[in-house]
Scaffold this active site. Structure first.
Site, mmCIF file in Angstrom:
data_model
loop_
_atom_site.group_PDB
_atom_site.id
_atom_site.type_symbol
_atom_site.label_atom_id
_atom_site.label_comp_id
_atom_site.label_asym_id
_atom_site.label_seq_id
_atom_site.Cartn_x
_atom_site.Cartn_y
_atom_site.Cartn_z
ATOM 1 N N LYS A 11 0.819 -0.915 -0.053
ATOM 2 C CA LYS A 11 -0.035 0.127 0.017
ATOM 3 C C LYS A 11 0.842 1.248 -0.227
ATOM 4 O O LYS A 11 2.161 1.284 0.205
ATOM 5 C CB LYS A 11 -0.797 0.237 1.138
ATOM 6 C CG LYS A 11 -2.020 -1.068 1.261
ATOM 7 C CD LYS A 11 -2.793 -1.131 2.081
ATOM 8 C CE LYS A 11 -3.964 -2.149 2.439
ATOM 9 N NZ LYS A 11 -4.903 -2.205 3.595
ATOM 10 N N TYR A 51 -12.567 -1.773 -3.210
ATOM 11 C CA TYR A 51 -13.206 -1.858 -1.828
ATOM 12 C C TYR A 51 -14.596 -1.729 -1.708
ATOM 13 O O TYR A 51 -15.158 -1.483 -0.472
ATOM 14 C CB TYR A 51 -12.285 -0.800 -0.940
ATOM 15 C CG TYR A 51 -10.935 -1.177 -0.631
ATOM 16 C CD1 TYR A 51 -10.595 -2.396 0.361
ATOM 17 C CD2 TYR A 51 -10.024 -0.543 -1.137
ATOM 18 C CE1 TYR A 51 -9.600 -2.830 0.690
ATOM 19 C CE2 TYR A 51 -8.403 -1.192 -0.578
ATOM 20 C CZ TYR A 51 -8.453 -2.159 -0.002
ATOM 21 O OH TYR A 51 -7.148 -2.461 0.458
ATOM 22 N N PHE A 59 -15.211 4.259 7.580
ATOM 23 C CA PHE A 59 -13.789 4.560 7.068
ATOM 24 C C PHE A 59 -13.637 4.364 5.743
ATOM 25 O O PHE A 59 -12.537 4.594 5.039
ATOM 26 C CB PHE A 59 -12.714 3.490 7.707
ATOM 27 C CG PHE A 59 -13.201 2.113 7.469
ATOM 28 C CD1 PHE A 59 -12.741 1.604 6.230
ATOM 29 C CD2 PHE A 59 -13.581 1.241 8.395
ATOM 30 C CE1 PHE A 59 -12.960 0.191 6.024
ATOM 31 C CE2 PHE A 59 -13.986 -0.115 8.260
ATOM 32 C CZ PHE A 59 -13.566 -0.508 6.949
ATOM 33 N N ARG A 87 -2.393 -14.564 4.734
ATOM 34 C CA ARG A 87 -3.008 -13.727 5.744
ATOM 35 C C ARG A 87 -2.276 -13.993 7.297
ATOM 36 O O ARG A 87 -2.228 -13.031 7.820
ATOM 37 C CB ARG A 87 -4.411 -14.309 5.924
ATOM 38 C CG ARG A 87 -5.559 -14.030 4.792
ATOM 39 C CD ARG A 87 -5.927 -12.391 4.892
ATOM 40 N NE ARG A 87 -6.524 -11.710 5.892
ATOM 41 C CZ ARG A 87 -7.296 -10.713 5.769
ATOM 42 N NH1 ARG A 87 -7.402 -9.886 4.697
ATOM 43 N NH2 ARG A 87 -7.681 -10.054 6.914
ATOM 44 N N THR A 93 -5.569 -6.940 10.803
ATOM 45 C CA THR A 93 -5.640 -5.683 10.212
ATOM 46 C C THR A 93 -4.970 -4.657 11.032
ATOM 47 O O THR A 93 -4.262 -3.845 10.351
ATOM 48 C CB THR A 93 -7.070 -5.590 9.986
ATOM 49 O OG1 THR A 93 -7.927 -6.848 9.456
ATOM 50 C CG2 THR A 93 -7.517 -4.278 9.161
ATOM 51 N N ARG A 104 2.731 -6.659 9.009
ATOM 52 C CA ARG A 104 1.935 -5.600 9.360
ATOM 53 C C ARG A 104 2.733 -5.145 10.759
ATOM 54 O O ARG A 104 2.749 -3.831 11.078
ATOM 55 C CB ARG A 104 0.331 -5.755 9.449
ATOM 56 C CG ARG A 104 -0.252 -5.747 8.211
ATOM 57 C CD ARG A 104 -1.620 -6.132 8.311
ATOM 58 N NE ARG A 104 -2.508 -5.628 7.084
ATOM 59 C CZ ARG A 104 -3.535 -6.097 6.821
ATOM 60 N NH1 ARG A 104 -4.004 -7.275 7.562
ATOM 61 N NH2 ARG A 104 -4.282 -5.734 5.666
ATOM 62 N N ASN A 114 -1.870 0.064 6.920
ATOM 63 C CA ASN A 114 -1.388 -1.164 7.279
ATOM 64 C C ASN A 114 -0.600 -1.815 6.345
ATOM 65 O O ASN A 114 -0.491 -3.126 6.349
ATOM 66 C CB ASN A 114 -2.629 -1.884 7.987
ATOM 67 C CG ASN A 114 -3.736 -2.114 6.756
ATOM 68 O OD1 ASN A 114 -3.496 -1.866 5.710
ATOM 69 N ND2 ASN A 114 -4.700 -2.953 7.292
ATOM 70 N N HIS A 117 -2.200 -5.417 1.436
ATOM 71 C CA HIS A 117 -3.415 -5.938 1.474
ATOM 72 C C HIS A 117 -3.150 -7.690 1.231
ATOM 73 O O HIS A 117 -2.211 -7.949 0.610
ATOM 74 C CB HIS A 117 -4.140 -5.427 0.200
ATOM 75 C CG HIS A 117 -5.316 -6.297 -0.089
ATOM 76 N ND1 HIS A 117 -6.489 -6.155 0.437
ATOM 77 C CD2 HIS A 117 -5.591 -7.222 -1.151
ATOM 78 C CE1 HIS A 117 -7.328 -7.185 -0.128
ATOM 79 N NE2 HIS A 117 -7.018 -7.589 -1.077
ATOM 80 N N GLU A 128 -9.810 -10.302 -7.237
ATOM 81 C CA GLU A 128 -8.852 -9.036 -7.208
ATOM 82 C C GLU A 128 -7.785 -9.194 -8.177
ATOM 83 O O GLU A 128 -7.218 -8.305 -8.910
ATOM 84 C CB GLU A 128 -8.370 -8.929 -5.730
ATOM 85 C CG GLU A 128 -9.744 -8.640 -4.858
ATOM 86 C CD GLU A 128 -9.286 -8.890 -3.348
ATOM 87 O OE1 GLU A 128 -10.007 -9.016 -2.471
ATOM 88 O OE2 GLU A 128 -8.042 -9.556 -3.101
HETATM 89 N N1 UDP Z 1 -9.600 -0.173 7.438
HETATM 90 C C1 UDP Z 1 -9.559 1.017 8.105
HETATM 91 N N2 UDP Z 1 -10.237 1.091 9.315
HETATM 92 C C2 UDP Z 1 -10.998 -0.110 9.988
HETATM 93 C C3 UDP Z 1 -10.991 -1.160 9.348
HETATM 94 C C4 UDP Z 1 -10.127 -1.391 7.930
HETATM 95 O O1 UDP Z 1 -9.303 2.246 7.522
HETATM 96 O O2 UDP Z 1 -11.299 0.161 10.925
HETATM 97 C C5 UDP Z 1 -8.989 -0.320 5.909
HETATM 98 C C6 UDP Z 1 -7.588 -0.959 6.144
HETATM 99 O O3 UDP Z 1 -6.654 -0.492 5.379
HETATM 100 C C7 UDP Z 1 -7.839 -2.532 5.807
HETATM 101 C C8 UDP Z 1 -9.066 -2.186 4.701
HETATM 102 O O4 UDP Z 1 -9.636 -1.008 5.247
HETATM 103 O O5 UDP Z 1 -6.824 -3.079 5.291
HETATM 104 C C9 UDP Z 1 -9.936 -3.281 4.452
HETATM 105 O O6 UDP Z 1 -10.353 -3.755 5.631
HETATM 106 P P1 UDP Z 1 -10.727 -5.139 5.945
HETATM 107 O O7 UDP Z 1 -11.455 -5.221 7.126
HETATM 108 O O8 UDP Z 1 -10.890 -6.035 4.818
HETATM 109 O O9 UDP Z 1 -9.164 -5.796 6.434
HETATM 110 P P2 UDP Z 1 -7.885 -6.569 5.868
HETATM 111 O O10 UDP Z 1 -8.597 -7.600 5.067
HETATM 112 O O11 UDP Z 1 -7.021 -5.525 4.850
HETATM 113 O O12 UDP Z 1 -7.037 -7.153 6.920
HETATM 114 MG MG MG Z 2 -10.253 -7.479 3.762
#
Ligand code: UDP
Ligand code: MG
Length: 139
Positions: A11, A51, A59, A87, A93, A104, A114, A117, A128
């Site tokens: 990112k 997204y 957010f 993952r 996250t 992360r 973070n 992705h 994706e």
């Molecule tokens: N995100 C954020 N605030 C939150 C949760 C998520 O800004 O409270 C952002 C963060 O960059 C995250 C992305 O939205 O990676 C997608 O969220 P997801 O819950 O899918 O998390 P991921 O799969 O990336 O762990």
């Molecule tokens: Mg996700």
């Protein structure tokens, strides 16, 4: 049976901070093969579409602004059990909740910025990957 491909993005925060090299090193050291990769920048429309599942979340706008503010690296990765193993490699996250040694934990600032992705299912990995790479790329 679990699939053998996942999709990732390094990112804008991680690119800005000079972490492309260290993150790719973590990924390849963990046994992932890079089968497609590019350095690019998302438009607001692309980021919003990517997204879209989060569009009702508070957010969402911040996420689109963040993901479009600078270049990213996007890639399709191959390894047995790719989605789950990747993952695990990237961690939670929220980097404060991410396990020691995860990408992360090492390179991310907060739950928004973070660093990376990782797809959350085989189905989304395919969607994706196809979103970021046309059929003309060789992979
Ligand atoms: N995100 C954020 N605030 C939150 C949760 C998520 O800004 O409270 C952002 C963060 O960059 C995250 C992305 O939205 O990676 C997608 O969220 P997801 O819950 O899918 O998390 P991921 O799969 O990336 O762990
Ligand atoms: Mg996700």
């Amino acid at each position: 049976m679990a699939g053998n491909r996942t999709f990732t993005m390094i990112k804008p925060d991680a690119v800005e901070n000079g972490y492309i090299g260290p993150i790719l090193e973590k990924i390849t050291s963990a046994g992932f093969k890079i089968v497609a990769m590019k350095y690019t920048q998302l438009s607001k429309r692309d980021a919003g579409e990517f997204y879209a599942i989060h569009k009702e979340r508070p957010f969402f706008n911040e996420l689109v602004t963040f993901m479009t503010r600078g270049p990213i690296v996007s890639a399709i990765l191959e390894k047995e059990n790719a989605v789950e193993d990747f993952r695990a490699l990237i961690g939670a996250t929220n980097p404060q909740e991410a396990a020691e040694g995860t990408i992360r934990k090492l390179y991310a600032k907060d739950i928004g910025e973070n660093a990376v992705h990782g797809s959350d299912s085989d189905e989304n990995a395919a969607i994706e990957g196809a979103f970021h790479f046309s059929g003309r790329e060789i992979y």
